[in-house]
Design an enzyme around this catalytic site. Structure first.
Site, PDB file in Angstrom:
ATOM      1  N   GLN A 103      59.901  17.219  17.927  1.00  0.00           N
ATOM      2  CA  GLN A 103      58.778  17.051  17.041  1.00  0.00           C
ATOM      3  C   GLN A 103      58.670  15.826  16.329  1.00  0.00           C
ATOM      4  O   GLN A 103      59.736  14.978  16.027  1.00  0.00           O
ATOM      5  CB  GLN A 103      59.261  18.044  15.817  1.00  0.00           C
ATOM      6  CG  GLN A 103      58.125  18.246  14.766  1.00  0.00           C
ATOM      7  CD  GLN A 103      56.729  19.088  15.234  1.00  0.00           C
ATOM      8  OE1 GLN A 103      56.820  19.918  16.024  1.00  0.00           O
ATOM      9  NE2 GLN A 103      55.679  18.178  14.750  1.00  0.00           N
ATOM     10  N   ASP A 128      54.641  19.476  26.064  1.00  0.00           N
ATOM     11  CA  ASP A 128      53.846  18.762  25.246  1.00  0.00           C
ATOM     12  C   ASP A 128      52.803  17.881  25.678  1.00  0.00           C
ATOM     13  O   ASP A 128      51.861  17.510  25.248  1.00  0.00           O
ATOM     14  CB  ASP A 128      54.687  17.950  24.017  1.00  0.00           C
ATOM     15  CG  ASP A 128      54.655  18.517  22.704  1.00  0.00           C
ATOM     16  OD1 ASP A 128      53.724  19.204  22.423  1.00  0.00           O
ATOM     17  OD2 ASP A 128      55.560  17.649  21.769  1.00  0.00           O
ATOM     18  N   LYS A 165      56.446  27.343  15.909  1.00  0.00           N
ATOM     19  CA  LYS A 165      56.523  27.272  17.259  1.00  0.00           C
ATOM     20  C   LYS A 165      57.704  28.128  17.782  1.00  0.00           C
ATOM     21  O   LYS A 165      57.587  28.935  18.707  1.00  0.00           O
ATOM     22  CB  LYS A 165      56.777  25.795  17.859  1.00  0.00           C
ATOM     23  CG  LYS A 165      55.596  24.884  17.737  1.00  0.00           C
ATOM     24  CD  LYS A 165      55.866  23.524  17.711  1.00  0.00           C
ATOM     25  CE  LYS A 165      54.644  22.651  17.388  1.00  0.00           C
ATOM     26  NZ  LYS A 165      54.949  21.175  17.310  1.00  0.00           N
TER      27      LYS A 165
END
Ligand code: NAP
Length: 282
Positions: free
Chosen positions: A95, A118, A51
């Protein structure tokens, strides 16, 4: 059988995003993405590094916070509060999974709805369900983009999703429904899975069990989307037994090179959208 090439489609999306980033630069805006990782789970590290490198390649302002396994929930919440207030940051990603002593729900809910790239914040999920403008969760949205690039008309098609997690299965069902598919969601308590999957025009496998979907579960000519990422003897394997299913499916995504790269591309997409919104450009 045609292989749906997620690498190719994600590269196209990133090319389009690079143009958007240039346009934003003319307004003095640089999309900013902050990624937080707690502990040193090797899979999480790989995802986070990917990412970060994708964000950098696109010319984003990219920040990675690598926190020790022992970080407290309060320390993590403080960091998020700072990033929520930081004008250089347009997207915040924590994460998962987080260590057991940290309440993941509380952490995800603390991310500003405006920076929730997200798409995991309850407000964004609620908006998605009622069809309002929202950050869409990257993996299911990546699947939708793949289907769109393949010009697959979903209207009236029977889509069977195997898996009902909050991050893949449930939002996947919502997005497919929004495009007029008839959706069935299966899970570990589902009875006669074989019968259900054999009625599917589209199967989305998000189970987390290597090679779970076998040829006998697939109707001739069905489209098979494999969300699974499993590590078996150091190799990445999907939730679909690619070798047997590929001869029955009309189209199929590989692992790696299918849904995985799309997830990252959609994260970049959401970050650019967030920067545009902040700059009053949409
Ligand atoms: P998860 O939270 O573990 O959910 C798995 C789902 O599969 C659950 O709903 C579970 O049912 C269901 N299931 C388990 N065994 C089953 C069985 N025998 N029959 C039918 N359903 C069964 O997993 P997830 O987070 O959704 O992830 C799924 C897979 O996608 C994993 O391999 C993960 O690594 C991968 N993934 C990939 C990406 C990407 O970028 N490509 C992103 C996220 C996840 P219950 O609800 O009844 O337990």
């Amino acid at each position: 059988m045609k292989i749906i090439d997620g690498k190719l489609v994600s590269a196209k999306i990133k090319e389009e995003l690079a143009v958007e980033v240039e346009k934003l630069a003319k307004h003095g805006i640089v999309p900013g993405l902050a990624v937080v990782i707690v502990g040193d789970d090797p899979a999480s590290r790989t995802y986070v590094n990917s990412k970060e490198s994708n964000a950098k390649k696109l010319g984003f302002y990219s920040v990675k916070h690598q926190l020790d396994e022992t970080v407290t929930e309060d320390e993590l919440l403080d960091l998020i509060e700072n990033m929520n207030a930081d004008p250089q940051i347009h997207g915040i990603l924590v994460q998962l999974p987080l260590p057991d002593h940290i309440d993941s729900k509380k952490v995800l809910n603390s991310i500003s709805v405006l920076k929730d790239v997200d798409g995991f914040h309850p407000e964004n999920i609620g908006k998605m369900i009622i069809g309002d403008d929202a950050f869409l969760p990257c993996t299911p949205n990546g699947v939708m983009k793949l289907l769109e690039y393949e010009n697959i008309d979903l209207r009236g098609k029977h889509a069977v999703i195997i898996g009902r997690s909050n991050i893949v299965g449930k939002p996947m069902a919502t997005l497919l429904l929004e495009k007029d598919a008839t959706v069935t969601v299966c899970h570990s308590k589902t009875q006669d899975l074989l019968k259900i999957t054999n009625c599917a025009d589209i199967i989305v496998a998000a189970v987390g069990i290597p090679n779970f979907v076998t040829a006998e579960m697939v109707k001739e000519g069905a489209i098979v989307i494999d969300v699974g990422i499993n590590r078996v003897n150091g190799k990445l394997v999907g939730d679909v037994d690619f070798e047997s299913v590929k001869d029955k499916a009309s189209r199929i995504t590989p692992v790696p090179g299918g849904v995985g790269p799309m997830t990252i591309a959609m994260l970049m997409y959401n970050t650019v959208e967030s920067a545009k919104r902040k700059g009053g450009l949409i």
